[in-house]
Design a protein around this motif. Structure first.
Motif, PDB file in Angstrom:
ATOM      1  N   THR A  16      30.696 -14.056 -21.451  1.00  0.00           N
ATOM      2  CA  THR A  16      29.383 -14.247 -22.081  1.00  0.00           C
ATOM      3  C   THR A  16      29.284 -13.421 -23.348  1.00  0.00           C
ATOM      4  OG1 THR A  16      28.341 -14.639 -19.919  1.00  0.00           O
ATOM      5  CG2 THR A  16      26.893 -14.092 -21.766  1.00  0.00           C
ATOM      6  N   LEU A  17      29.093 -14.089 -24.450  1.00  0.00           N
ATOM      7  CA  LEU A  17      28.888 -13.435 -25.743  1.00  0.00           C
ATOM      8  C   LEU A  17      27.392 -13.329 -25.981  1.00  0.00           C
ATOM      9  CD1 LEU A  17      30.561 -12.602 -28.422  1.00  0.00           C
ATOM     10  CD2 LEU A  17      29.726 -14.787 -29.302  1.00  0.00           C
ATOM     11  N   VAL A  18      26.924 -12.116 -26.267  1.00  0.00           N
ATOM     12  CA  VAL A  18      25.492 -11.906 -26.487  1.00  0.00           C
ATOM     13  C   VAL A  18      25.258 -11.544 -27.954  1.00  0.00           C
ATOM     14  CG1 VAL A  18      23.438 -10.605 -25.837  1.00  0.00           C
ATOM     15  CG2 VAL A  18      25.157 -11.174 -24.110  1.00  0.00           C
ATOM     16  N   LEU A  19      24.372 -12.292 -28.604  1.00  0.00           N
ATOM     17  CA  LEU A  19      23.993 -12.007 -29.988  1.00  0.00           C
ATOM     18  C   LEU A  19      22.686 -11.240 -29.981  1.00  0.00           C
ATOM     19  CD1 LEU A  19      24.586 -15.532 -31.597  1.00  0.00           C
ATOM     20  CD2 LEU A  19      26.265 -13.738 -31.131  1.00  0.00           C
ATOM     21  N   ASN A  20      22.616 -10.178 -30.788  1.00  0.00           N
ATOM     22  CA  ASN A  20      21.351  -9.471 -30.945  1.00  0.00           C
ATOM     23  C   ASN A  20      20.334 -10.384 -31.621  1.00  0.00           C
ATOM     24  OD1 ASN A  20      22.380  -7.158 -29.799  1.00  0.00           O
ATOM     25  ND2 ASN A  20      22.940  -6.236 -31.752  1.00  0.00           N
ATOM     26  N   GLY A  21      19.078 -10.285 -31.189  1.00  0.00           N
ATOM     27  CA  GLY A  21      18.066 -11.253 -31.580  1.00  0.00           C
ATOM     28  C   GLY A  21      17.667 -11.239 -33.048  1.00  0.00           C
ATOM     29  N   VAL A  22      16.973 -12.298 -33.407  1.00  0.00           N
ATOM     30  CA  VAL A  22      16.483 -12.491 -34.777  1.00  0.00           C
ATOM     31  C   VAL A  22      15.234 -11.664 -35.009  1.00  0.00           C
ATOM     32  CG1 VAL A  22      15.464 -14.189 -36.338  1.00  0.00           C
ATOM     33  CG2 VAL A  22      17.457 -14.793 -34.972  1.00  0.00           C
ATOM     34  N   GLN A  23      15.147 -11.028 -36.174  1.00  0.00           N
ATOM     35  CA  GLN A  23      13.975 -10.227 -36.520  1.00  0.00           C
ATOM     36  C   GLN A  23      13.287 -10.696 -37.800  1.00  0.00           C
ATOM     37  OE1 GLN A  23      16.565  -6.507 -35.991  1.00  0.00           O
ATOM     38  NE2 GLN A  23      14.545  -5.692 -35.542  1.00  0.00           N
ATOM     39  N   SER A  24      13.963 -11.534 -38.579  1.00  0.00           N
ATOM     40  CA  SER A  24      13.468 -11.795 -39.937  1.00  0.00           C
ATOM     41  C   SER A  24      12.522 -12.995 -40.038  1.00  0.00           C
ATOM     42  CB  SER A  24      14.663 -12.038 -40.870  1.00  0.00           C
ATOM     43  OG  SER A  24      15.372 -13.216 -40.476  1.00  0.00           O
ATOM     44  N   ILE A  25      12.396 -13.772 -38.960  1.00  0.00           N
ATOM     45  CA  ILE A  25      11.592 -14.993 -39.033  1.00  0.00           C
ATOM     46  C   ILE A  25      10.291 -14.805 -38.281  1.00  0.00           C
ATOM     47  CG2 ILE A  25      11.533 -17.454 -38.470  1.00  0.00           C
ATOM     48  CD1 ILE A  25      14.501 -17.553 -38.752  1.00  0.00           C
ATOM     49  N   SER A  26       9.203 -15.281 -38.867  1.00  0.00           N
ATOM     50  CA  SER A  26       7.895 -15.131 -38.230  1.00  0.00           C
ATOM     51  C   SER A  26       7.819 -15.990 -36.978  1.00  0.00           C
ATOM     52  CB  SER A  26       6.793 -15.538 -39.207  1.00  0.00           C
ATOM     53  OG  SER A  26       6.907 -16.917 -39.515  1.00  0.00           O
ATOM     54  N   ASP A  27       6.886 -15.633 -36.098  1.00  0.00           N
ATOM     55  CA  ASP A  27       6.734 -16.353 -34.834  1.00  0.00           C
ATOM     56  C   ASP A  27       6.470 -17.840 -35.054  1.00  0.00           C
ATOM     57  OD1 ASP A  27       7.101 -14.010 -33.476  1.00  0.00           O
ATOM     58  OD2 ASP A  27       4.968 -13.569 -33.246  1.00  0.00           O
ATOM     59  N   SER A  28       5.695 -18.158 -36.059  1.00  0.00           N
ATOM     60  CA  SER A  28       5.289 -19.553 -36.290  1.00  0.00           C
ATOM     61  C   SER A  28       6.476 -20.438 -36.689  1.00  0.00           C
ATOM     62  CB  SER A  28       4.210 -19.619 -37.366  1.00  0.00           C
ATOM     63  OG  SER A  28       4.678 -19.049 -38.588  1.00  0.00           O
ATOM     64  N   LEU A  29       7.501 -19.851 -37.306  1.00  0.00           N
ATOM     65  CA  LEU A  29       8.656 -20.632 -37.772  1.00  0.00           C
ATOM     66  C   LEU A  29       9.885 -20.486 -36.884  1.00  0.00           C
ATOM     67  CD1 LEU A  29       8.447 -19.820 -41.606  1.00  0.00           C
ATOM     68  CD2 LEU A  29       7.620 -21.873 -40.436  1.00  0.00           C
ATOM     69  N   TYR A  30       9.804 -19.566 -35.933  1.00  0.00           N
ATOM     70  CA  TYR A  30      10.992 -19.197 -35.160  1.00  0.00           C
ATOM     71  C   TYR A  30      11.576 -20.378 -34.365  1.00  0.00           C
ATOM     72  CZ  TYR A  30      13.788 -16.975 -31.496  1.00  0.00           C
ATOM     73  OH  TYR A  30      14.785 -16.631 -30.618  1.00  0.00           O
ATOM     74  N   LEU A  31      10.739 -21.083 -33.589  1.00  0.00           N
ATOM     75  CA  LEU A  31      11.244 -22.170 -32.757  1.00  0.00           C
ATOM     76  C   LEU A  31      11.841 -23.292 -33.596  1.00  0.00           C
ATOM     77  CD1 LEU A  31       8.547 -22.443 -29.927  1.00  0.00           C
ATOM     78  CD2 LEU A  31      10.919 -21.673 -29.714  1.00  0.00           C
ATOM     79  N   ASN A  32      11.344 -23.474 -34.809  1.00  0.00           N
ATOM     80  CA  ASN A  32      11.886 -24.515 -35.686  1.00  0.00           C
ATOM     81  C   ASN A  32      13.327 -24.230 -36.090  1.00  0.00           C
ATOM     82  OD1 ASN A  32       9.415 -25.819 -35.643  1.00  0.00           O
ATOM     83  ND2 ASN A  32       8.670 -24.802 -37.509  1.00  0.00           N
ATOM     84  N   SER A  33      13.707 -22.951 -36.051  1.00  0.00           N
ATOM     85  CA  SER A  33      15.091 -22.591 -36.369  1.00  0.00           C
ATOM     86  C   SER A  33      15.930 -22.437 -35.110  1.00  0.00           C
ATOM     87  CB  SER A  33      15.112 -21.282 -37.160  1.00  0.00           C
ATOM     88  OG  SER A  33      14.441 -21.395 -38.380  1.00  0.00           O
ATOM     89  N   LEU A  34      15.309 -21.951 -34.035  1.00  0.00           N
ATOM     90  CA  LEU A  34      16.064 -21.670 -32.808  1.00  0.00           C
ATOM     91  C   LEU A  34      16.656 -22.931 -32.189  1.00  0.00           C
ATOM     92  CD1 LEU A  34      17.010 -19.787 -30.545  1.00  0.00           C
ATOM     93  CD2 LEU A  34      14.786 -20.121 -29.443  1.00  0.00           C
ATOM     94  N   GLN A  35      15.866 -23.962 -32.042  1.00  0.00           N
ATOM     95  CA  GLN A  35      16.344 -25.175 -31.367  1.00  0.00           C
ATOM     96  C   GLN A  35      17.480 -25.864 -32.125  1.00  0.00           C
ATOM     97  OE1 GLN A  35      15.637 -25.681 -28.298  1.00  0.00           O
ATOM     98  NE2 GLN A  35      14.217 -23.947 -28.366  1.00  0.00           N
ATOM     99  N   PRO A  36      17.387 -26.037 -33.454  1.00  0.00           N
ATOM    100  CA  PRO A  36      18.547 -26.592 -34.178  1.00  0.00           C
ATOM    101  C   PRO A  36      19.779 -25.676 -34.104  1.00  0.00           C
ATOM    102  CG  PRO A  36      16.558 -26.769 -35.501  1.00  0.00           C
ATOM    103  CD  PRO A  36      16.209 -25.919 -34.323  1.00  0.00           C
ATOM    104  N   PHE A  37      19.545 -24.361 -34.136  1.00  0.00           N
ATOM    105  CA  PHE A  37      20.657 -23.403 -34.002  1.00  0.00           C
ATOM    106  C   PHE A  37      21.372 -23.608 -32.669  1.00  0.00           C
ATOM    107  CE2 PHE A  37      21.785 -19.135 -32.243  1.00  0.00           C
ATOM    108  CZ  PHE A  37      22.902 -18.896 -33.042  1.00  0.00           C
ATOM    109  N   LYS A  38      20.602 -23.725 -31.604  1.00  0.00           N
ATOM    110  CA  LYS A  38      21.191 -23.911 -30.270  1.00  0.00           C
ATOM    111  C   LYS A  38      21.926 -25.246 -30.193  1.00  0.00           C
ATOM    112  CE  LYS A  38      19.943 -23.802 -25.361  1.00  0.00           C
ATOM    113  NZ  LYS A  38      18.860 -23.546 -24.378  1.00  0.00           N
ATOM    114  N   ALA A  39      21.323 -26.299 -30.755  1.00  0.00           N
ATOM    115  CA  ALA A  39      21.954 -27.622 -30.727  1.00  0.00           C
ATOM    116  C   ALA A  39      23.284 -27.621 -31.477  1.00  0.00           C
ATOM    117  CB  ALA A  39      20.999 -28.653 -31.319  1.00  0.00           C
ATOM    118  N   ASP A  40      23.326 -26.944 -32.621  1.00  0.00           N
ATOM    119  CA  ASP A  40      24.569 -26.862 -33.393  1.00  0.00           C
ATOM    120  C   ASP A  40      25.646 -26.091 -32.635  1.00  0.00           C
ATOM    121  OD1 ASP A  40      23.846 -28.392 -35.508  1.00  0.00           O
ATOM    122  OD2 ASP A  40      24.031 -26.816 -37.026  1.00  0.00           O
ATOM    123  N   LEU A  41      25.248 -25.005 -31.993  1.00  0.00           N
ATOM    124  CA  LEU A  41      26.221 -24.214 -31.234  1.00  0.00           C
ATOM    125  C   LEU A  41      26.852 -25.032 -30.117  1.00  0.00           C
ATOM    126  CD1 LEU A  41      24.674 -20.637 -30.733  1.00  0.00           C
ATOM    127  CD2 LEU A  41      26.586 -21.281 -32.193  1.00  0.00           C
TER     128      LEU A  41
END
Length: 813
Positions: free
Chosen positions: A479-504
């Motif tokens: 299991t590879l663990v990445l330290n979490g994102v800090q630079s994106i606001s809460d309102s925009l976070y899910l819009n980046s997280l889901q495509p990131f996960k899909a690409d991975l």
């Protein structure tokens, strides 16, 4: 006179080179081991002694009990405590509070960015109380007002290439908004022998301002008595008795904390306790410690082993010196006949003893200087390559060495100088029964210690192996663990997280991915008090919360005992909860099926949809906490990626490329979960290695003494062996006769040492929540090993004597 003593002493030492070598080597190993151990102990006990006011500082510990049962003990406490204590108690000179503040900092002009984790929001008073040495800036103003930060010299150079950065700014990217911090000071890198790692401090006013910006109108950071994430340090006025001050804290907690209706209704009580600042590193091991602290019991144990090893070395010296008394008797007789006084002989033998100890300490000093870098690396102190020890421990060692040298020399000197020349020169002299009894007693002491050390080594190894091999109830491998994102606001976070996960997940080297608020091996700080609405009579209890997405349980193969996992098919799961077995019991449910569908509340009501098998979120040193898992699709603290075993390098490179595509302002930091989890056992593994090393050396020194004594004993019985062989004795029987006395002593040592070793190791094991049971075979194995070591040590000389042609030993008769 001195030259004459030196000449005679060297002549006697060279006459029996083998015994001299054994004496010097045994003493040298003992001294070297003692010095290395004392250096380790000196460093461990030096923590937090550099602060000028540390004797006056205590840190508060918060304990919470429910219905008289202790629920938890925390190194942190409430932010309202410090101001109230200073206001109510005249013996409080000052206070300071620290709370973790992890930041994503950048110097955009130089395109430098790092995730920083070793810093705190801090009161301005922390600078002087914690003895933070400012190289630039003023202690009075450096942390005054919001958006101020002070940084270490190394951190300043990391971002700016220089430490001349006063007044410059760093950008902190956050989930709600970006903040610009002005550097109010640069401090000298904080010493490593502190229970805190300090790279930066952010002004406490910044926390107040951030909370106010988030809607706080009650000044929580200064008044709250229900938010226990703050390290609270109290500076007591000179002359204040810390114990008497602590006694007053019971009334303080009743006045400010325990009086609330909620606590009364649930029979919950808080208590505050003080721990001296200098004791935190070795004696504090509670929830939410700032860093992994040391073990006071392990340090004390090693300190004792240092004394023991040196004592064993001097026991050898006394044994070998007195055993040679018959050989030296004629020399004493002749000297006395020629007019030598007893005092002269004592000085002669003492000088010879000093020669041996001097040679031993020179060899030991060379060994210590050579081995220190390796030993410090073994202890995890790669940053300290040179030997160093505080004056206190030099004084202790010097006193030990002088006392040991004197005592180990005086006894043989008085024995040898006391021989009567008439008896000696007539050939009527023989060893006294008292001398034999002493030597036998010392051998028993040596091998009793050896059995204790062998048994201890086995038990330490078993405990560490047990912790590492025990099933955790969760699959953390690959299991590879990445330290979490800090630079994106809460309102925009899910819009980046889901495509990131899909690409991975398009990568063939990746099996699955899940996000969570914490991962195994890292302490959970998110806690809430919950009660079952069906068992209100039990009141509320603290649950440790973990926020996860839909894939967490399946990816980590966490076993569901009843109910179901979170699912996209159930929109109501935002108000659903999954609990572990420990939480089930705490909430009053009879079994997993009984809990399903029940309501739990802390003001916000949730429905239990699943009960999981309790798993070890932390190492086996700690008990499993009652855990509450909730759906948190916007969790950002940790991204856990399950990998295929093949081609890890390219897979990780691909993950980084995807990360940089979606989160370009966040550094790519990762770790393997199993490696991170096993770091919790690092100190225990180090203790096991060091314990084994010095236990082996102590046994080796004991063997030196046994070898010398057995060889000398056999030399004294050479003619006896010859006569027995002439009369038909077999080699086997001769070896038995020559060995049995020593083996009897080894067996006696086992009888003495077994209960002692059980008691010592039983007490050591109490520090682990999950521990082995001490088996009787451990002591049997320790005895067999000690007997085998002794037999191997003795048998070489015994077999050699038994095989010698009896004509050679009897021809002088």
């Amino acid at each position: 006179m001195i030259l004459n003593y030196f000449t005679i002493g060297m002549r006697n030492l060279l006459k029996r080179k083998g015994y001299t070598a054994l004496n010097i080597l045994g003493l040298a190993i003992g001294i070297a081991c003692c010095l290395l151990i004392f250096q380790y102990v000196s460093y461990e006990r030096s923590y937090d002694t550099f602060q000028a006011k540390s004797p006056q500082i205590v840190r508060l510990r918060l304990d919470q009990s429910k219905q008289g049962k202790l629920m938890w003990q925390s190194a942190t406490s409430y932010p309202g405590i410090g101001p109230a204590l200073k206001r109510d108690y005249p013996e409080v000179e000052n206070y300071c509070r620290l709370i973790d503040d992890e930041l994503l900092l950048s110097n955009d002009a130089k395109h430098i960015k790092f995730s920083e984790t070793k810093g705190y929001y801090a009161d301005p008073s922390a600078i002087n109380m914690l003895d933070v040495q400012l190289l630039s800036g003023s202690a009075a103003s450096a942390l005054k007002g919001p958006n101020k930060i002070i940084v270490s010299q190394s951190m300043a150079k990391k971002y700016f290439g220089t430490d001349d950065v006063l007044g410059k700014t760093l950008l902190a990217r956050g989930t709600r908004a970006n903040e610009t911090f002005q550097i109010g000071g640069v401090f000298k890198d904080y010493p490593s022998n502190s229970h805190l790692i300090l790279d930066y401090m952010v002004s406490y006013a910044t926390l107040v301002s951030e909370l106010a910006g988030g809607g706080d109108k009650t000044d929580l950071a200064n008044t709250a008595f229900n938010w226990y994430d703050f390290y609270t340090y109290i500076l007591l006025k000179p002359g204040t008795d810390a114990q008497q001050f602590q006694a007053k804290l019971s009334g303080f907690t009743d006045k400010y904390i325990n009086k609330t209706d909620y606590r009364k209704a649930n029979n919950i009580k808080d208590r505050l306790y003080t721990i001296p600042f200098r004791d935190i590193h070795l004696l504090s091991n509670y929830n939410q410690e700032a860093e992994v602290n040391g073990s006071g019991s392990a340090v004390n144990f090693m300190f004792l082993i240092g004394f023991i090893i040196l004592a064993i070395a001097w026991i050898n010296y006394i044994n070998l010196s007195t055993a040679r008394s018959v050989e030296r008797a004629k020399e004493v007789g002749v000297r006395k006949v020629l007019g030598a006084a007893k005092s002269t002989l004592i000085r002669l033998f003492m000088f010879e003893n000093m020669l041996v100890n001097f040679m031993a300490i020179v060899i030991a000093a060379i060994a210590v200087v050579t081995l220190t870098p390796w030993f410090n690396s073994l202890m995890g102190r790669e940053s300290a390559p040179d030997f160093s020890m505080s004056a206190k421990y030099w004084l202790i060692f010097s006193g030990m060495f002088l006392a040991g040298t004197l005592l180990s020399g005086l006894y043989p000197a008085f024995i040898l100088s006391g021989y009567q020349p008439v008896a000696v020169l007539k050939g009527a002299f023989k060893n006294t029964s008292g001398g034999l009894l002493l030597r036998k007693s010392l051998i028993v002491v040596q091998f009793s210690i050896s059995v204790i050390l062998i048994a201890g080594t086995i038990i330490v190894y078993q405990q560490v192996s047990f912790m590492r091999s025990q099933k955790l109830g969760v699959d953390i491998n690959q299991t590879l663990v990445l330290n979490g994102v800090q630079s994106i606001s809460d309102s925009l976070y899910l819009n980046s997280l889901q495509p990131f996960k899909a690409d991975l997940l398009k990568n063939k080297g990746i099996k699955s991915m899940t996000v969570s608020t914490s991962v195994m091996g890292k302490e959970i700080y998110w806690t809430n008090s919950y009660q079952s609405l069906d068992h209100k009579e039990l009141g509320s209890g603290t649950l440790y919360r973990l926020g996860v997405d839909y894939d967490f349980l399946s990816q980590f193969k966490i076993k569901l005992l009843s109910g179901r996992d979170f699912s996209k098919d159930f929109p109501t799961d935002k108000k659903a909860a999954i609990i572990n077995e420990n939480a089930m019991v705490q909430l009053g449910f009879k079994n997993p099926d009984d809990a399903i569908g029940r309501k739990i509340s802390n003001g916000d009501t949730m429905t239990v949809i699943g009960v999981i098998q309790s798993f070890h979120h932390l190492g086996l040193q700690k008990p499993i906490d009652p855990q509450l898992i909730t759906l948190r699709l916007d969790a950002r603290q940790a991204y856990s990626i399950k990998l295929q075993t093949a081609d890890l390098t390219n897979t990780i490179a691909s993950v980084k490329t995807t990360w940089d595509k979606y989160f370009p302002n966040d550094p790519f930091n990762y770790f393997f979960l199993d490696d991170q989890f096993n770091t919790q056992y690092k100190s225990d593994q180090q203790f096991g290695k060091v314990f084994t090393l010095f236990a082996s050396l102590a046994i080796l020194i004991a063997c030196f003494g046994l070898l010398g004594l057995s060889a000398y004993n056999i030399l004294q019985r050479t003619k006896e062996v010859g006569i027995r062989k002439v009369l038909g004795a077999s080699t086997k029987s001769v070896v038995y006769i020559l060995s049995k006395d020593f083996m009897t002593l080894v067996v006696i040592s086992f009888v003495i040492s077994a209960p002692i070793s059980w008691l010592v190791m039983h007490n050591w094991l109490q520090g682990f929540a999950y521990r082995i049971n001490i088996s009787l075979w451990v002591f049997a194995a320790a005895d067999i090993i000690s007997v085998a070591i002794a037999l191997c040590t003795i048998s070489f000389q015994a077999i050699k004597a038994a095989l010698t042609n009896p004509v050679r030993s009897l021809r002088s008769e």
